[in-house]
Design an enzyme around this catalytic site. Structure first.
Site, short mmCIF file in Angstrom:
data_model
loop_
_atom_site.label_atom_id
_atom_site.label_comp_id
_atom_site.label_asym_id
_atom_site.label_seq_id
_atom_site.Cartn_x
_atom_site.Cartn_y
_atom_site.Cartn_z
CE1 TYR A 131 -2.17 -2.58 8.10
CE2 TYR A 131 -2.48 -4.68 9.20
CZ TYR A 131 -2.65 -3.88 8.09
OH TYR A 131 -3.30 -4.36 6.98
CG HIS A 153 -1.99 -1.06 1.18
ND1 HIS A 153 -3.26 -0.88 0.71
CD2 HIS A 153 -1.93 -2.36 1.59
CE1 HIS A 153 -3.95 -2.01 0.84
NE2 HIS A 153 -3.16 -2.92 1.36
CG ASN A 158 -8.05 -4.09 0.95
OD1 ASN A 158 -7.35 -3.12 1.23
ND2 ASN A 158 -7.58 -5.32 0.96
CG HIS A 206 -2.43 -1.27 14.62
ND1 HIS A 206 -2.53 -2.56 14.13
CD2 HIS A 206 -2.01 -1.40 15.91
CE1 HIS A 206 -2.19 -3.41 15.07
NE2 HIS A 206 -1.87 -2.74 16.16
C1 HEM Z 1 -2.05 -11.01 7.30
C2 HEM Z 1 -2.49 -10.18 6.41
C3 HEM Z 1 -1.96 -8.79 6.28
C4 HEM Z 1 -0.80 -8.26 6.73
C5 HEM Z 1 0.29 -8.95 7.50
C6 HEM Z 1 -0.80 -6.86 6.34
C7 HEM Z 1 0.24 -6.00 6.55
C8 HEM Z 1 0.28 -4.70 6.16
C9 HEM Z 1 1.39 -3.82 6.28
C10 HEM Z 1 2.73 -4.20 6.88
C11 HEM Z 1 1.03 -2.62 5.81
C12 HEM Z 1 1.87 -1.35 5.77
C13 HEM Z 1 1.45 -0.49 6.94
C14 HEM Z 1 2.32 0.70 7.16
O1 HEM Z 1 3.49 0.71 6.77
O2 HEM Z 1 1.81 1.66 7.79
C15 HEM Z 1 -0.31 -2.72 5.38
C16 HEM Z 1 -1.04 -1.71 4.87
C17 HEM Z 1 -2.36 -1.82 4.60
N1 HEM Z 1 -3.13 -2.96 4.67
FE1 HEM Z 1 -2.55 -4.76 5.21
N2 HEM Z 1 -1.95 -6.57 5.69
C18 HEM Z 1 -2.69 -7.73 5.63
C19 HEM Z 1 -3.90 -7.90 5.09
C20 HEM Z 1 -4.70 -6.87 4.75
C21 HEM Z 1 -6.09 -6.97 4.48
C22 HEM Z 1 -6.93 -8.25 4.50
C23 HEM Z 1 -6.53 -5.72 4.24
C24 HEM Z 1 -7.92 -5.27 3.96
C25 HEM Z 1 -8.91 -5.63 4.71
C26 HEM Z 1 -5.41 -4.82 4.36
C27 HEM Z 1 -5.47 -3.47 4.20
C28 HEM Z 1 -4.40 -2.63 4.30
C29 HEM Z 1 -4.46 -1.23 4.00
C30 HEM Z 1 -5.68 -0.45 3.57
C31 HEM Z 1 -3.18 -0.72 4.17
C32 HEM Z 1 -2.73 0.69 3.92
C33 HEM Z 1 -2.95 1.55 5.12
C34 HEM Z 1 -2.54 2.96 4.80
O3 HEM Z 1 -3.23 3.59 3.97
O4 HEM Z 1 -1.54 3.42 5.37
N3 HEM Z 1 -4.33 -5.55 4.68
N4 HEM Z 1 -0.76 -4.01 5.58
#
Ligand code: HEM
Length: 745
Positions: free
Chosen positions: A383, A96, A169, A360
């Site tokens: 997160y 992202h 999402n 988070h």
């Molecule tokens: C085990 C599954 C997942 C892991 C380990 C994971 C991990 C992460 C990580 C490490 C980030 C970067 C966050 C940052 O640097 O601030 C991120 C961002 C994000 N994740 Fe996940 N994610 C997973 C699944 C999902 C799912 C299922 C969704 C949706 C429901 C999702 C939605 C998002 C969104 C929207 C962001 C961006 C947040 C922003 O705008 O800063 N992720 N995710």
């Protein structure tokens, strides 16, 4: 220099948050805006200084020994400036990375006390500030907005009880069922590690290799190959919390809940060919669209929807509520719309706000709780962990965009970049030296208590048999799409798998697709010049530990309560009637000698309906109409392109049309708009330009009588009497795209 201004400023700097006037920042009822204003800086009318506040006399030359001599190490001004610059970058998000964000507020329609005690969901008069970041998943920070990808939809609610983040999402399911697979998924979709190719694209071997070995991803694959993955605008897409969460009311009663965001502008996509061209013409298309809409006062809005399931009904579905590859079809549990999100202010600074914001899933407030969805459970760890490195240490909650508006007191101390100056002798609890402060809060005082779920289980690394149906909902999704939408999925798969170089990966994918829908698989296979394998020589589900019997975990189909769900389609979706053209962009193709009345009338009708009009002409500057009236050309054929617009109008004016005919680009503009199924209108001599571009064949006279629609969907013409034209044009634009044209092609 304005001395008084400086005095005011330093007085303000000394003031504590409490001393600041209410709404000193961004307008009434914006407590988060006021909070951010404490850190805002504006150098208008100020002297240039070093970071130590020393005024700089020369910002052009370094300090040297003689005018041609070596630069002196002593030059603290140069050293400070360059050192700061050298350290300007922080790591982008591991996923992202590419995102755009905006401020706004959320208001509930009526009290949700029956379901949840969450304070921000009680009082319809309470405006809760929010910061919302939209993103793509796979691409780097500078990648195109129009990549085929899931869009992140992350909402930070600055509630009076602390920050609540709904990190969702624009697709309601996910690729994998267990967090254990997330690093594998992301490694597979990111550019390949040996050559860092391709950027922001899933169309390559490693992604499809992984997917072809993960049948649980098939439902998500259907969504990502559909038009949902190439939205027309971030303002025109749905959002989903994905996981099942819990609502807890004041009496401690828990219910399962799924979250939805329903866009009030409707649900719209672009075509894949359009998306690829936009990526070249304007890679910031979505970011610009969001920014401009807010600047223009067209505030994007979504309604928050909930699907509530009683605990006793947990096992009454033909899928597991904890499985993040499943939806609860809206036909089975309707979505109740409980409040509205409005985005009404662009960030002041991209880095400080959009880049530094830290969402988070673990940020929750009393009244909301988690479930045991194994993907959610992994996210709860991920997160905060990633943000510790991305934002450089444990104090990123103090960064203005991240700090809550609720008071924050605890015994956490120190660490890099600590901003808070904690007063007092104690930083532990219990203590007697500070009377025990800060106190724990009882549940009746708003203290968070976790839902007391009964757990009685063996510790095992296994997946529940209730997670093993990987195809039924993929089939449901595919069969719920309209014909053009199904065609788009087939073409997307042909494109993506066509970029895959390893034949075995394609074969495995074709087999998995045949488990979703036989016709889908054979159509994709036809495009690839391949055949659908009748069986696989290895078990389908490879994502299992070596000591587990593969037969036990092979996907099984289940009978479903419904055959199709129209709400999964964008075209036939009853939730989103195609009844308005608000914020759509309409191009007027004009040159000197245009028909002023036609331009003015049509423009008025479109603006009244909330659309935006831009003139596109052979050159920039002022254009003179047939009667001498002047208008500005907003874009030329070099700076504007039909892919930036939702519809095109060619007003009459003999001279204007003659000039446009000489431009090859005018015919390209129209024929591209035609191929992308957009509404095209022409009046008077303008009809000639449509003929010139091959859009109208033969005489248009009959066409005019045929209800101004030329007999072709989305082509509105009027040879002489154009008075009835605007309503027909508006109605046609509201249809968004005329996909029938594709079929005809
Ligand atoms: C085990 C599954 C997942 C892991 C380990 C994971 C991990 C992460 C990580 C490490 C980030 C970067 C966050 C940052 O640097 O601030 C991120 C961002 C994000 N994740 Fe996940 N994610 C997973 C699944 C999902 C799912 C299922 C969704 C949706 C429901 C999702 C939605 C998002 C969104 C929207 C962001 C961006 C947040 C922003 O705008 O800063 N992720 N995710």
């Amino acid at each position: 220099m304005n001395k008084g201004k400086h005095e005011n400023k330093s007085a303000r700097a000394k003031a504590s948050a409490a001393d600041l006037p209410v709404n000193a920042g961004y307008g009434a009822n914006d407590p988060k805006g006021d909070d951010l204003a404490r850190n805002a800086e504006d150098s208008a009318g100020e002297f240039l200084t070093t970071n130590q506040g020393v005024r700089v006399n020369d910002n052009q030359n370094s300090l040297k020994a003689g005018d041609r001599g070596p630069t002196l190490l002593e030059d603290f001004i140069l050293r400070e400036k360059i050192t700061h610059f050298d350290h300007e970058r922080i790591p982008e998000r591991v996923v992202h990375a590419r995102g755009s964000a905006a401020h706004g507020f959320f208001q509930v329609y009526e009290s949700m006390a029956e379901y949840t005690k969450a304070n921000f969901l009680q009082d319809p008069s309470l405006k809760t500030p929010v910061f919302v970041r939209f993103s793509t998943v796979a691409g780097s920070r500078g990648s195109t907005d129009l990549a085929r990808d899931v869009r992140g939809f992350a909402v930070k609610f600055y509630t009076q009880e602390g920050n609540y983040d709904l990190v969702g999402n624009n697709i309601p399911v996910f690729f994998i069922q267990d967090a254990m697979k997330f690093p594998d998924l992301v490694h597979a979709v990111k550019p390949e590690p040996h050559n860092e190719i391709p950027q922001a694209a899933s169309a390559h071997d490693t992604f499809w290799d992984f997917i072809s070995l993960m049948p649980e991803s098939m439902h998500m694959v259907m969504w990502v190959m559909s038009d949902r993955a190439i939205p027309r605008s971030l303002r025109m897409m749905e959002g989903f919390g994905v996981h099942t969460f819990r609502f807890i009311n004041e009496r401690g009663k828990a219910r399962f809940v799924k979250f939805h965001w329903k866009p009030l502008l409707g649900l719209h996509a672009v075509l894949w060919d359009e998306a690829q061209k936009i990526s070249g013409k304007d890679p910031d298309f979505h970011r610009r669209d969001l920014w401009e809409a807010i600047e223009n006062g067209d505030y994007p809005e979504w309604e928050l929807g909930i699907q509530v399931v009683e605990e006793k009904d947990e096992h009454s579905f033909d899928f597991d509520l904890l499985d993040p590859t499943k939806i609860i079809p809206e036909e089975i549990v309707p979505v109740r719309r409980i409040g509205k999100l409005t985005l009404n202010r662009n960030p002041d600074n991209f880095f400080a706000e959009t880049e530094q914001v830290a969402f988070h899933t673990g940020n929750i407030v009393p009244g909301i709780d988690f479930t045991n969805d194994p993907l959610l459970q992994g996210r709860l760890f991920s997160y905060l962990d990633t943000q510790l490195i991305r934002l450089g240490g444990p104090n990123f909650h103090e960064i203005p965009i991240n700090r809550p508006i609720a008071p924050m007191h605890n015994n956490q101390r120190d660490g890099y970049m600590r901003q808070t100056i904690n007063r007092g002798q104690t930083s532990y609890e219990p203590n007697s030296l500070r009377g025990g402060c800060p106190f724990q809060a009882g549940a009746d005082m708003g203290g968070f208590t976790s839902y007391a779920e009964r757990i009685d289980a063996r510790k095992i690394r296994e997946r529940s048999a209730s997670f093993m149906d990987h195809f039924s909902q993929a089939t449901l999704f595919f069969r719920s799409q309209s014909q053009p939408e199904q065609n788009h999925i087939i073409n997307a798969l042909r494109f993506e798998l066509g970029k895959v170089e390893t034949p075995a990966i394609r074969e495995r994918m074709l087999f998995l697709l045949s488990q979703v829908d036989k016709a889908l698989a054979s159509e994709v296979a036809r495009g690839l010049g391949a055949t659908v394998p009748a069986k696989l020589d290895k078990p389908m589900n490879m994502s299992i530990p070596a000591d587990v019997d593969p037969k036990k975990v092979q996907p099984k189909r289940k009978n479903q309560a419904i055959e199709t769900s129209p709400r999964l389609s964008m075209v036939d979706n009853p939730n989103f009637p195609k009844d308005n053209i608000r914020t759509r962009k309409i191009a007027f193709l004009v040159a000197d000698g245009f028909d002023e009345t036609a331009v003015a009338e049509m423009k008025r009708a479109l603006l009244t309906a909330g659309a935006a009009v831009l003139t596109v002409a052979p050159r920039l500057g002022m254009l003179t109409g047939a009667n001498g009236e002047q208008i500005k050309a907003d874009l030329s054929f070099l700076t504007g392109s039909s892919v930036m617009f939702d519809a095109v109008y060619v007003p009459g004016g003999e001279e204007s049309i003659a000039a446009l005919k000489k431009e090859n680009e005018s015919a390209n503009f129209l024929s591209e708009a035609y191929r992308h199924c957009k509404t095209i209108a022409a009046s008077g001599a303008g009809v000639e330009l449509l003929k010139n571009a091959g859009i109208i064949r033969g005489s248009a006279e009959g066409a005019e009588k045929a209800d101004l629609t030329s007999g072709q969907p989305g082509i509105v013409v009027a040879l002489e009497d154009d008075t009835k034209m605007a309503p027909a044009f508006l109605k046609s634009i509201a249809q968004h795209r005329h996909w029938e044209r594709e079929r005809a092609a």
